[in-house]
Motif scaffolding. Structure first.
Motif, PDB file in Angstrom:
ATOM      1  N   GLU A 148       3.197  -1.787   9.453  1.00 34.96           N
ATOM      2  CA  GLU A 148       2.272  -1.499   8.344  1.00 34.96           C
ATOM      3  C   GLU A 148       2.492  -0.082   7.817  1.00 34.96           C
ATOM      4  OE1 GLU A 148       0.254  -3.790   6.728  1.00 34.96           O
ATOM      5  OE2 GLU A 148       1.589  -4.983   7.979  1.00 34.96           O
ATOM      6  N   ARG A 149       2.689   0.846   8.714  1.00 35.01           N
ATOM      7  CA  ARG A 149       2.938   2.235   8.286  1.00 35.01           C
ATOM      8  C   ARG A 149       4.240   2.314   7.470  1.00 35.01           C
ATOM      9  NH1 ARG A 149       0.779   7.241   9.826  1.00 35.01           N
ATOM     10  NH2 ARG A 149       2.113   8.888   9.079  1.00 35.01           N
ATOM     11  N   ALA A 150       5.276   1.603   7.910  1.00 27.64           N
ATOM     12  CA  ALA A 150       6.536   1.589   7.156  1.00 27.64           C
ATOM     13  C   ALA A 150       6.324   0.995   5.765  1.00 27.64           C
ATOM     14  CB  ALA A 150       7.597   0.802   7.919  1.00 27.64           C
ATOM     15  N   MET A 151       5.557  -0.096   5.680  1.00 24.89           N
ATOM     16  CA  MET A 151       5.266  -0.705   4.376  1.00 24.89           C
ATOM     17  C   MET A 151       4.583   0.301   3.460  1.00 24.89           C
ATOM     18  SD  MET A 151       5.144  -3.186   2.192  1.00 24.89           S
ATOM     19  CE  MET A 151       5.255  -4.821   2.821  1.00 24.89           C
ATOM     20  N   LEU A 152       3.641   1.047   4.005  1.00 23.18           N
ATOM     21  CA  LEU A 152       2.905   2.034   3.212  1.00 23.18           C
ATOM     22  C   LEU A 152       3.761   3.248   2.865  1.00 23.18           C
ATOM     23  CD1 LEU A 152      -0.401   1.694   5.183  1.00 23.18           C
ATOM     24  CD2 LEU A 152      -0.038   0.997   2.796  1.00 23.18           C
ATOM     25  N   ALA A 176       5.995  -2.948  -1.365  1.00 18.82           N
ATOM     26  CA  ALA A 176       6.778  -1.806  -0.885  1.00 18.82           C
ATOM     27  C   ALA A 176       7.196  -0.909  -2.040  1.00 18.82           C
ATOM     28  CB  ALA A 176       8.005  -2.279  -0.111  1.00 18.82           C
ATOM     29  N   SER A 177       7.473  -1.490  -3.191  1.00 18.18           N
ATOM     30  CA  SER A 177       7.896  -0.688  -4.344  1.00 18.18           C
ATOM     31  C   SER A 177       6.762   0.160  -4.920  1.00 18.18           C
ATOM     32  CB  SER A 177       8.489  -1.575  -5.437  1.00 18.18           C
ATOM     33  OG  SER A 177       7.480  -2.321  -6.095  1.00 18.18           O
ATOM     34  N   THR A 178       5.519  -0.183  -4.578  1.00 18.65           N
ATOM     35  CA  THR A 178       4.384   0.587  -5.099  1.00 18.65           C
ATOM     36  C   THR A 178       3.934   1.689  -4.146  1.00 18.65           C
ATOM     37  OG1 THR A 178       2.679  -0.883  -4.194  1.00 18.65           O
ATOM     38  CG2 THR A 178       3.532  -1.421  -6.373  1.00 18.65           C
ATOM     39  N   PHE A 179       4.246   1.548  -2.843  1.00 15.64           N
ATOM     40  CA  PHE A 179       3.780   2.509  -1.841  1.00 15.64           C
ATOM     41  C   PHE A 179       4.832   3.579  -1.531  1.00 15.64           C
ATOM     42  CE2 PHE A 179       1.262  -1.272  -0.245  1.00 15.64           C
ATOM     43  CZ  PHE A 179       0.043  -0.801  -0.682  1.00 15.64           C
ATOM     44  N   SER A 180       4.342   4.778  -1.199  1.00 17.20           N
ATOM     45  CA  SER A 180       5.213   5.869  -0.741  1.00 17.20           C
ATOM     46  C   SER A 180       4.366   6.937  -0.067  1.00 17.20           C
ATOM     47  CB  SER A 180       5.984   6.481  -1.917  1.00 17.20           C
ATOM     48  OG  SER A 180       5.084   7.067  -2.844  1.00 17.20           O
ATOM     49  N   CYS A 182       3.271   7.757   3.014  1.00 20.13           N
ATOM     50  CA  CYS A 182       2.142   7.435   3.884  1.00 20.13           C
ATOM     51  C   CYS A 182       1.819   8.641   4.761  1.00 20.13           C
ATOM     52  CB  CYS A 182       2.477   6.230   4.756  1.00 20.13           C
ATOM     53  SG  CYS A 182       1.142   5.775   5.879  1.00 20.13           S
ATOM     54  N   LEU A 183       0.598   9.099   4.691  1.00 21.19           N
ATOM     55  CA  LEU A 183       0.148  10.212   5.516  1.00 21.19           C
ATOM     56  C   LEU A 183      -0.612   9.750   6.752  1.00 21.19           C
ATOM     57  CD1 LEU A 183      -1.096  12.642   2.731  1.00 21.19           C
ATOM     58  CD2 LEU A 183       1.087  12.685   3.961  1.00 21.19           C
ATOM     59  N   ALA A 184      -1.267   8.591   6.643  1.00 25.31           N
ATOM     60  CA  ALA A 184      -2.048   8.106   7.784  1.00 25.31           C
ATOM     61  C   ALA A 184      -2.244   6.607   7.688  1.00 25.31           C
ATOM     62  CB  ALA A 184      -3.405   8.797   7.827  1.00 25.31           C
ATOM     63  N   TYR A 185      -2.217   5.970   8.857  1.00 27.48           N
ATOM     64  CA  TYR A 185      -2.564   4.553   8.987  1.00 27.48           C
ATOM     65  C   TYR A 185      -3.190   4.370  10.356  1.00 27.48           C
ATOM     66  CZ  TYR A 185      -2.460  -0.433   9.667  1.00 27.48           C
ATOM     67  OH  TYR A 185      -2.847  -1.724   9.933  1.00 27.48           O
ATOM     68  N   GLU A 186      -4.408   3.879  10.377  1.00 23.85           N
ATOM     69  CA  GLU A 186      -5.104   3.578  11.631  1.00 23.85           C
ATOM     70  C   GLU A 186      -5.628   2.161  11.568  1.00 23.85           C
ATOM     71  OE1 GLU A 186      -8.252   6.180  12.950  1.00 23.85           O
ATOM     72  OE2 GLU A 186      -7.319   7.852  11.896  1.00 23.85           O
ATOM     73  N   PHE A 187      -5.479   1.429  12.661  1.00 17.72           N
ATOM     74  CA  PHE A 187      -6.055   0.093  12.759  1.00 17.72           C
ATOM     75  C   PHE A 187      -7.177   0.135  13.781  1.00 17.72           C
ATOM     76  CE2 PHE A 187      -6.021  -4.270  14.670  1.00 17.72           C
ATOM     77  CZ  PHE A 187      -6.636  -4.888  13.590  1.00 17.72           C
ATOM     78  N   ASP A 188      -8.404  -0.045  13.307  1.00 15.44           N
ATOM     79  CA  ASP A 188      -9.574  -0.080  14.186  1.00 15.44           C
ATOM     80  C   ASP A 188      -9.911  -1.541  14.475  1.00 15.44           C
ATOM     81  OD1 ASP A 188      -9.780   2.697  14.065  1.00 15.44           O
ATOM     82  OD2 ASP A 188     -11.132   2.631  12.340  1.00 15.44           O
ATOM     83  N   GLU A 192      -8.405  -1.218   8.457  1.00 18.68           N
ATOM     84  CA  GLU A 192      -7.181  -0.446   8.302  1.00 18.68           C
ATOM     85  C   GLU A 192      -7.521   0.764   7.429  1.00 18.68           C
ATOM     86  OE1 GLU A 192      -3.765  -2.818   7.135  1.00 18.68           O
ATOM     87  OE2 GLU A 192      -4.741  -4.587   7.981  1.00 18.68           O
ATOM     88  N   ARG A 193      -7.440   1.951   8.006  1.00 26.33           N
ATOM     89  CA  ARG A 193      -7.767   3.192   7.291  1.00 26.33           C
ATOM     90  C   ARG A 193      -6.447   3.829   6.860  1.00 26.33           C
ATOM     91  NH1 ARG A 193     -12.985   2.856   8.321  1.00 26.33           N
ATOM     92  NH2 ARG A 193     -13.679   2.171  10.363  1.00 26.33           N
ATOM     93  N   ILE A 194      -6.311   4.012   5.549  1.00 24.46           N
ATOM     94  CA  ILE A 194      -5.003   4.309   4.961  1.00 24.46           C
ATOM     95  C   ILE A 194      -5.056   5.521   4.053  1.00 24.46           C
ATOM     96  CG2 ILE A 194      -3.232   3.375   3.394  1.00 24.46           C
ATOM     97  CD1 ILE A 194      -4.278   0.540   4.406  1.00 24.46           C
ATOM     98  N   GLU A 195      -4.032   6.371   4.173  1.00 21.11           N
ATOM     99  CA  GLU A 195      -3.767   7.449   3.213  1.00 21.11           C
ATOM    100  C   GLU A 195      -2.306   7.324   2.821  1.00 21.11           C
ATOM    101  OE1 GLU A 195      -5.023  11.473   4.212  1.00 21.11           O
ATOM    102  OE2 GLU A 195      -6.353  10.607   5.731  1.00 21.11           O
TER     103      GLU A 195
END
Length: 131
Positions: free
Chosen positions: A19-23, A63-67, A69-75, A92-95
């Motif tokens: 997920e982090r790689a995707m983001l 994937a083409s829209t994301f770049s 990624c500073l943070a990804y947490e799965f609670d 999923e908490r995402i930056e």
């Protein structure tokens, strides 16, 4: 019976890394953890796909829209594991950046997994934006 601790370790390591790689704009790791066997589906926060062909297209577009990624947490909120199937629910908490614009958001996500010959694979995902 499948060891729930091994399943959760896979989720917390492989799924989180994918997920982090995707983001960060790389859909390869996510493709690797998804089943190539039908049926597969995703009811996403931005896109929906049914079948492997649509799923791969969805991953490429996302994937083409994301770049950046500073943070990804799965609670994790809940899960269950049997011999062949499992599920997880959580936040999923995402930056990350979406189309070059920095964003922070939280997704509510549910995923269904199938145990296949080469290990656990995701077969369904439903996610929507919480904030």
């Amino acid at each position: 019976m499948t060891d729930p601790y091994e399943f959760l370790a896979w989720v917390n390591i492989d799924v989180v890394a994918a997920e982090r790689a995707m983001l960060d704009g790389d859909d390869g790791p996510r493709r690797a953890i998804w089943s190539t066997q039908e049926p597969v589906s995703a009811l996403g926060a931005w896109r929906t796909a049914v079948g492997r062909t649509q799923l791969v297209e969805e991953f490429e577009v996302l994937a083409s829209t994301f770049s950046s990624c500073l943070a990804y947490e799965f609670d994790l909120l809940s899960y269950d594991v049997t011999d062949d199937f499992a599920y997880t629910t959580g936040y999923e908490r995402i930056e990350t950046s979406v189309d070059g614009v920095p964003r922070s958001f939280t997704l509510r996500s549910t995923q269904v997994y199938r145990h296949e010959a080469d290990g656990w694979k995701i077969v369904h995902r439903h996610a929507d934006i919480l904030s």
